[in-house]
Design a protein around this motif. Structure first.
Motif, PDB file in Angstrom:
ATOM      1  N   LEU A 183      42.657  -7.590 -14.508  1.00 61.19           N
ATOM      2  CA  LEU A 183      41.402  -8.341 -14.492  1.00 61.19           C
ATOM      3  C   LEU A 183      40.330  -7.598 -13.710  1.00 61.19           C
ATOM      4  CD1 LEU A 183      39.898 -10.972 -15.175  1.00 61.19           C
ATOM      5  CD2 LEU A 183      40.755 -11.868 -13.004  1.00 61.19           C
ATOM      6  N   ARG A 184      40.728  -7.000 -12.584  1.00 61.92           N
ATOM      7  CA  ARG A 184      39.775  -6.255 -11.762  1.00 61.92           C
ATOM      8  C   ARG A 184      39.224  -5.053 -12.541  1.00 61.92           C
ATOM      9  NH1 ARG A 184      42.394  -5.353  -6.683  1.00 61.92           N
ATOM     10  NH2 ARG A 184      41.494  -7.347  -6.082  1.00 61.92           N
ATOM     11  N   ALA A 185      40.088  -4.342 -13.254  1.00 66.21           N
ATOM     12  CA  ALA A 185      39.638  -3.185 -14.039  1.00 66.21           C
ATOM     13  C   ALA A 185      38.702  -3.621 -15.157  1.00 66.21           C
ATOM     14  CB  ALA A 185      40.844  -2.454 -14.606  1.00 66.21           C
ATOM     15  N   GLU A 186      39.026  -4.717 -15.803  1.00 63.49           N
ATOM     16  CA  GLU A 186      38.169  -5.212 -16.883  1.00 63.49           C
ATOM     17  C   GLU A 186      36.811  -5.676 -16.357  1.00 63.49           C
ATOM     18  OE1 GLU A 186      38.359  -8.683 -20.269  1.00 63.49           O
ATOM     19  OE2 GLU A 186      40.231  -7.831 -19.519  1.00 63.49           O
ATOM     20  N   MET A 187      36.808  -6.337 -15.208  1.00 65.67           N
ATOM     21  CA  MET A 187      35.541  -6.794 -14.611  1.00 65.67           C
ATOM     22  C   MET A 187      34.679  -5.602 -14.195  1.00 65.67           C
ATOM     23  SD  MET A 187      35.343 -10.070 -14.727  1.00 65.67           S
ATOM     24  CE  MET A 187      34.186 -10.539 -13.487  1.00 65.67           C
ATOM     25  N   HIS A 188      35.318  -4.540 -13.687  1.00 71.37           N
ATOM     26  CA  HIS A 188      34.567  -3.353 -13.304  1.00 71.37           C
ATOM     27  C   HIS A 188      33.911  -2.711 -14.524  1.00 71.37           C
ATOM     28  CE1 HIS A 188      33.368   0.080 -10.963  1.00 71.37           C
ATOM     29  NE2 HIS A 188      33.960   0.890 -11.827  1.00 71.37           N
ATOM     30  N   LYS A 189      34.645  -2.673 -15.631  1.00 74.19           N
ATOM     31  CA  LYS A 189      34.091  -2.116 -16.866  1.00 74.19           C
ATOM     32  C   LYS A 189      32.934  -2.980 -17.362  1.00 74.19           C
ATOM     33  CE  LYS A 189      35.168  -1.204 -21.630  1.00 74.19           C
ATOM     34  NZ  LYS A 189      35.682  -1.982 -22.697  1.00 74.19           N
ATOM     35  N   MET A 190      33.093  -4.287 -17.270  1.00 73.48           N
ATOM     36  CA  MET A 190      32.033  -5.196 -17.725  1.00 73.48           C
ATOM     37  C   MET A 190      30.809  -5.125 -16.826  1.00 73.48           C
ATOM     38  SD  MET A 190      34.203  -8.550 -18.894  1.00 73.48           S
ATOM     39  CE  MET A 190      32.783  -9.582 -18.771  1.00 73.48           C
ATOM     40  N   SER A 191      30.996  -4.856 -15.532  1.00 74.41           N
ATOM     41  CA  SER A 191      29.850  -4.808 -14.626  1.00 74.41           C
ATOM     42  C   SER A 191      28.945  -3.626 -14.952  1.00 74.41           C
ATOM     43  CB  SER A 191      30.305  -4.757 -13.176  1.00 74.41           C
ATOM     44  OG  SER A 191      30.910  -3.521 -12.887  1.00 74.41           O
ATOM     45  N   ALA A 192      29.510  -2.513 -15.402  1.00 73.26           N
ATOM     46  CA  ALA A 192      28.689  -1.366 -15.791  1.00 73.26           C
ATOM     47  C   ALA A 192      27.857  -1.719 -17.016  1.00 73.26           C
ATOM     48  CB  ALA A 192      29.572  -0.158 -16.063  1.00 73.26           C
ATOM     49  N   ASP A 193      28.453  -2.397 -17.991  1.00 73.13           N
ATOM     50  CA  ASP A 193      27.713  -2.807 -19.185  1.00 73.13           C
ATOM     51  C   ASP A 193      26.672  -3.860 -18.835  1.00 73.13           C
ATOM     52  OD1 ASP A 193      29.269  -1.106 -20.684  1.00 73.13           O
ATOM     53  OD2 ASP A 193      30.681  -2.658 -21.309  1.00 73.13           O
ATOM     54  N   THR A 194      27.022  -4.769 -17.942  1.00 75.42           N
ATOM     55  CA  THR A 194      26.096  -5.819 -17.542  1.00 75.42           C
ATOM     56  C   THR A 194      24.897  -5.229 -16.831  1.00 75.42           C
ATOM     57  OG1 THR A 194      27.947  -7.333 -17.322  1.00 75.42           O
ATOM     58  CG2 THR A 194      25.912  -7.982 -16.267  1.00 75.42           C
ATOM     59  N   HIS A 195      25.127  -4.194 -16.030  1.00 74.38           N
ATOM     60  CA  HIS A 195      24.029  -3.553 -15.313  1.00 74.38           C
ATOM     61  C   HIS A 195      23.012  -2.979 -16.301  1.00 74.38           C
ATOM     62  CE1 HIS A 195      22.028  -1.550 -12.026  1.00 74.38           C
ATOM     63  NE2 HIS A 195      22.089  -0.410 -12.691  1.00 74.38           N
ATOM     64  N   LYS A 196      23.501  -2.355 -17.365  1.00 78.69           N
ATOM     65  CA  LYS A 196      22.602  -1.802 -18.383  1.00 78.69           C
ATOM     66  C   LYS A 196      21.807  -2.907 -19.049  1.00 78.69           C
ATOM     67  CE  LYS A 196      25.688   2.033 -19.446  1.00 78.69           C
ATOM     68  NZ  LYS A 196      26.593   2.608 -20.435  1.00 78.69           N
ATOM     69  N   TRP A 197      22.457  -4.021 -19.369  1.00 75.92           N
ATOM     70  CA  TRP A 197      21.760  -5.124 -20.016  1.00 75.92           C
ATOM     71  C   TRP A 197      20.732  -5.742 -19.085  1.00 75.92           C
ATOM     72  CZ3 TRP A 197      21.285  -6.401 -24.854  1.00 75.92           C
ATOM     73  CH2 TRP A 197      22.232  -5.959 -25.765  1.00 75.92           C
ATOM     74  N   MET A 198      21.034  -5.827 -17.802  1.00 75.61           N
ATOM     75  CA  MET A 198      20.082  -6.413 -16.860  1.00 75.61           C
ATOM     76  C   MET A 198      18.835  -5.538 -16.739  1.00 75.61           C
ATOM     77  SD  MET A 198      22.625  -7.993 -13.921  1.00 75.61           S
ATOM     78  CE  MET A 198      21.655  -7.276 -12.669  1.00 75.61           C
ATOM     79  N   VAL A 199      19.015  -4.241 -16.669  1.00 77.37           N
ATOM     80  CA  VAL A 199      17.874  -3.328 -16.569  1.00 77.37           C
ATOM     81  C   VAL A 199      17.040  -3.396 -17.847  1.00 77.37           C
ATOM     82  CG1 VAL A 199      17.232  -0.889 -16.428  1.00 77.37           C
ATOM     83  CG2 VAL A 199      18.973  -1.810 -14.897  1.00 77.37           C
ATOM     84  N   ALA A 200      17.710  -3.401 -18.991  1.00 79.44           N
ATOM     85  CA  ALA A 200      16.978  -3.480 -20.263  1.00 79.44           C
ATOM     86  C   ALA A 200      16.232  -4.800 -20.380  1.00 79.44           C
ATOM     87  CB  ALA A 200      17.950  -3.317 -21.430  1.00 79.44           C
ATOM     88  N   SER A 201      16.829  -5.876 -19.913  1.00 77.33           N
ATOM     89  CA  SER A 201      16.163  -7.176 -19.969  1.00 77.33           C
ATOM     90  C   SER A 201      14.939  -7.210 -19.067  1.00 77.33           C
ATOM     91  CB  SER A 201      17.126  -8.291 -19.567  1.00 77.33           C
ATOM     92  OG  SER A 201      18.182  -8.382 -20.478  1.00 77.33           O
ATOM     93  N   LEU A 202      15.058  -6.625 -17.882  1.00 73.98           N
ATOM     94  CA  LEU A 202      13.905  -6.593 -16.978  1.00 73.98           C
ATOM     95  C   LEU A 202      12.767  -5.755 -17.554  1.00 73.98           C
ATOM     96  CD1 LEU A 202      15.550  -6.310 -13.449  1.00 73.98           C
ATOM     97  CD2 LEU A 202      14.202  -8.186 -14.363  1.00 73.98           C
ATOM     98  N   ILE A 203      13.087  -4.629 -18.151  1.00 75.16           N
ATOM     99  CA  ILE A 203      12.047  -3.802 -18.774  1.00 75.16           C
ATOM    100  C   ILE A 203      11.377  -4.572 -19.901  1.00 75.16           C
ATOM    101  CG2 ILE A 203      11.674  -1.730 -20.184  1.00 75.16           C
ATOM    102  CD1 ILE A 203      13.839  -0.364 -18.462  1.00 75.16           C
ATOM    103  N   GLY A 204      12.177  -5.260 -20.717  1.00 75.54           N
ATOM    104  CA  GLY A 204      11.615  -6.065 -21.796  1.00 75.54           C
ATOM    105  C   GLY A 204      10.735  -7.184 -21.283  1.00 75.54           C
ATOM    106  N   LEU A 205      11.135  -7.822 -20.187  1.00 76.70           N
ATOM    107  CA  LEU A 205      10.315  -8.882 -19.604  1.00 76.70           C
ATOM    108  C   LEU A 205       8.978  -8.338 -19.120  1.00 76.70           C
ATOM    109  CD1 LEU A 205      12.915 -10.989 -17.619  1.00 76.70           C
ATOM    110  CD2 LEU A 205      11.468 -11.767 -19.481  1.00 76.70           C
ATOM    111  N   PHE A 206       8.992  -7.198 -18.431  1.00 77.27           N
ATOM    112  CA  PHE A 206       7.739  -6.626 -17.946  1.00 77.27           C
ATOM    113  C   PHE A 206       6.824  -6.237 -19.104  1.00 77.27           C
ATOM    114  CE2 PHE A 206      10.007  -5.793 -13.884  1.00 77.27           C
ATOM    115  CZ  PHE A 206       9.136  -6.504 -13.078  1.00 77.27           C
ATOM    116  N   ILE A 207       7.371  -5.661 -20.152  1.00 79.01           N
ATOM    117  CA  ILE A 207       6.557  -5.302 -21.315  1.00 79.01           C
ATOM    118  C   ILE A 207       6.003  -6.555 -21.976  1.00 79.01           C
ATOM    119  CG2 ILE A 207       6.669  -4.325 -23.652  1.00 79.01           C
ATOM    120  CD1 ILE A 207       8.612  -2.232 -22.515  1.00 79.01           C
ATOM    121  N   GLY A 208       6.828  -7.581 -22.109  1.00 80.88           N
ATOM    122  CA  GLY A 208       6.380  -8.828 -22.724  1.00 80.88           C
ATOM    123  C   GLY A 208       5.279  -9.504 -21.932  1.00 80.88           C
ATOM    124  N   PHE A 209       5.455  -9.601 -20.610  1.00 78.01           N
ATOM    125  CA  PHE A 209       4.422 -10.232 -19.793  1.00 78.01           C
ATOM    126  C   PHE A 209       3.160  -9.372 -19.739  1.00 78.01           C
ATOM    127  CE2 PHE A 209       7.813 -12.891 -17.866  1.00 78.01           C
ATOM    128  CZ  PHE A 209       7.219 -14.112 -18.152  1.00 78.01           C
TER     129      PHE A 209
END
Length: 95
Positions: A29-55
């Motif tokens: 579970l720990r290994a899977e969560m670590h893998k998911m956190s890297a993907d989540t980090h990319k999605w969070m950054v992309a979402s923030l960039i999209g929010l700034f462009i949208g606003f």
């Protein structure tokens, strides 16, 4: 009486014990969560960039909409004033 309570407790324990996580389960579970956190980090950054462009686009659009409309003097002078349209109807004929 104590034997009945002990038997019930033992049955309850035997029912719960197979569902508990082992050390290997926790590590997987720990290994899977670590893998998911890297993907989540990319999605969070992309979402923030999209929010700034949208606003930013929303702000530019609102500033263009709310900007006062000023017509140049040459356009106002060149266009003749609008004349009203008058329609005359003939009176009804007497019967």
């Amino acid at each position: 009486m104590d034997n009945e309570r002990f038997a019930a407790l033992e049955a309850h324990y035997n029912a719960i014990l197979p569902t508990l996580a082992t050390k290997a389960d926790i590590e997987a579970l720990r290994a899977e969560m670590h893998k998911m956190s890297a993907d989540t980090h990319k999605w969070m950054v992309a979402s923030l960039i999209g929010l700034f462009i949208g606003f930013g686009g929303l702000g530019i659009t609102l500033s263009q909409i709310l900007k006062p409309q000023v017509q140049p003097a040459t356009v106002q002078a060149a266009a003749p004033p609008a004349q009203p349209i008058v329609i005359y109807l003939s009176p009804p004929s007497p019967k």
